[in-house]
Structures are given as C-alpha cells and as structure tokens.
Design an enzyme around this catalytic site. Structure first.
Site, mmCIF file in Angstrom:
data_model
loop_
_atom_site.group_PDB
_atom_site.id
_atom_site.type_symbol
_atom_site.label_atom_id
_atom_site.label_comp_id
_atom_site.label_asym_id
_atom_site.label_seq_id
_atom_site.Cartn_x
_atom_site.Cartn_y
_atom_site.Cartn_z
ATOM 1 N N THR A 119 18.659 -17.658 5.752
ATOM 2 C CA THR A 119 19.716 -16.585 5.335
ATOM 3 C C THR A 119 20.839 -16.591 6.274
ATOM 4 O OG1 THR A 119 18.099 -15.598 4.144
ATOM 5 C CG2 THR A 119 20.167 -14.258 4.639
ATOM 6 N N ILE A 179 12.568 -18.533 1.828
ATOM 7 C CA ILE A 179 13.465 -18.316 3.048
ATOM 8 C C ILE A 179 13.307 -17.414 3.787
ATOM 9 C CG2 ILE A 179 14.902 -16.802 1.499
ATOM 10 C CD1 ILE A 179 17.621 -18.406 2.415
ATOM 11 N N CYS A 180 13.730 -17.284 5.153
ATOM 12 C CA CYS A 180 13.683 -16.361 6.134
ATOM 13 C C CYS A 180 14.953 -16.101 6.627
ATOM 14 C CB CYS A 180 12.501 -16.570 7.040
ATOM 15 S SG CYS A 180 12.588 -17.882 8.182
ATOM 16 N N GLN A 181 14.911 -15.748 7.949
ATOM 17 C CA GLN A 181 16.278 -15.742 8.640
ATOM 18 C C GLN A 181 16.979 -16.988 9.080
ATOM 19 O OE1 GLN A 181 18.398 -12.957 8.467
ATOM 20 N NE2 GLN A 181 19.871 -14.001 9.761
#
Length: 97
Positions: free
Chosen positions: A85, A57-59
């Site tokens: 996120t 996961i990232c932003q």
C-alpha cells in the site's frame, strides 16, 4: 511465490484483494476494494478467504509475502503485491478511507 507490482495490481480486473494490515492501518487508507483480514487474526478467519485466486497486500510487502507463503502451503492460490500500500500511495493511485 507469485508476486505482482502495484502497477500490475492497478490493471487487474476481478481478482479479490486481501489487505493483511491491522484495522487502524487499513482505516488510514487502502487500495479501493481491498478487504481487511489482518494477519494477526487470519488463522481463525481462513474460511473468509476467496475460493479462487486472490492477491494479498500489506504496507510494504513483507507481511503479505509471509501470508502468501503460509497460504500457498495450505493450497490457496495467493499472489503477493510487492511494494504494498505504501508504494500504491507513493505512486499517487487512489485510496479509500
């Protein structure tokens, strides 16, 4: 490339989650249980990745998609979290700080 939604991520049990954002982003709030391995340092930390399947996961989903593609090419069983996120937080799911 395999991917799941943040809703699917919330239902998953027992699958490690790797957050590839930078430490300052991670500190502002992350999915509970996520382990921070920033994209910028991942090349020298590949030994820290789980041996079995894991999620990334990232932003928003862009960085994690690039990481998943690179890791798949190395034989890792990685799945991207679409929406990242940012979407997790927007849907009101809990975060750790």
């Amino acid at each position: 490339m395999k991917s799941i939604t943040v809703q699917q991520l919330r239902e998953r049990q027992g699958v490690p989650l790797i957050d590839v954002r930078e430490p300052d982003e991670y500190a502002l709030g992350h999915v509970p249980g996520a382990v921070n391995l920033p994209m910028s340092t991942l090349g020298e930390r590949l030994h820290e990745l789980p041996d079995a399947a894991f999620d990334v996961i990232c932003q928003a989903g862009g960085r994690s998609a690039r990481v998943v593609q690179a890791l798949e090419a190395r034989g890792h069983d990685a799945t991207n979290v679409d929406g990242g996120t940012g979407e997790w937080i927007a849907l009101g799911f809990p975060v750790e700080r």
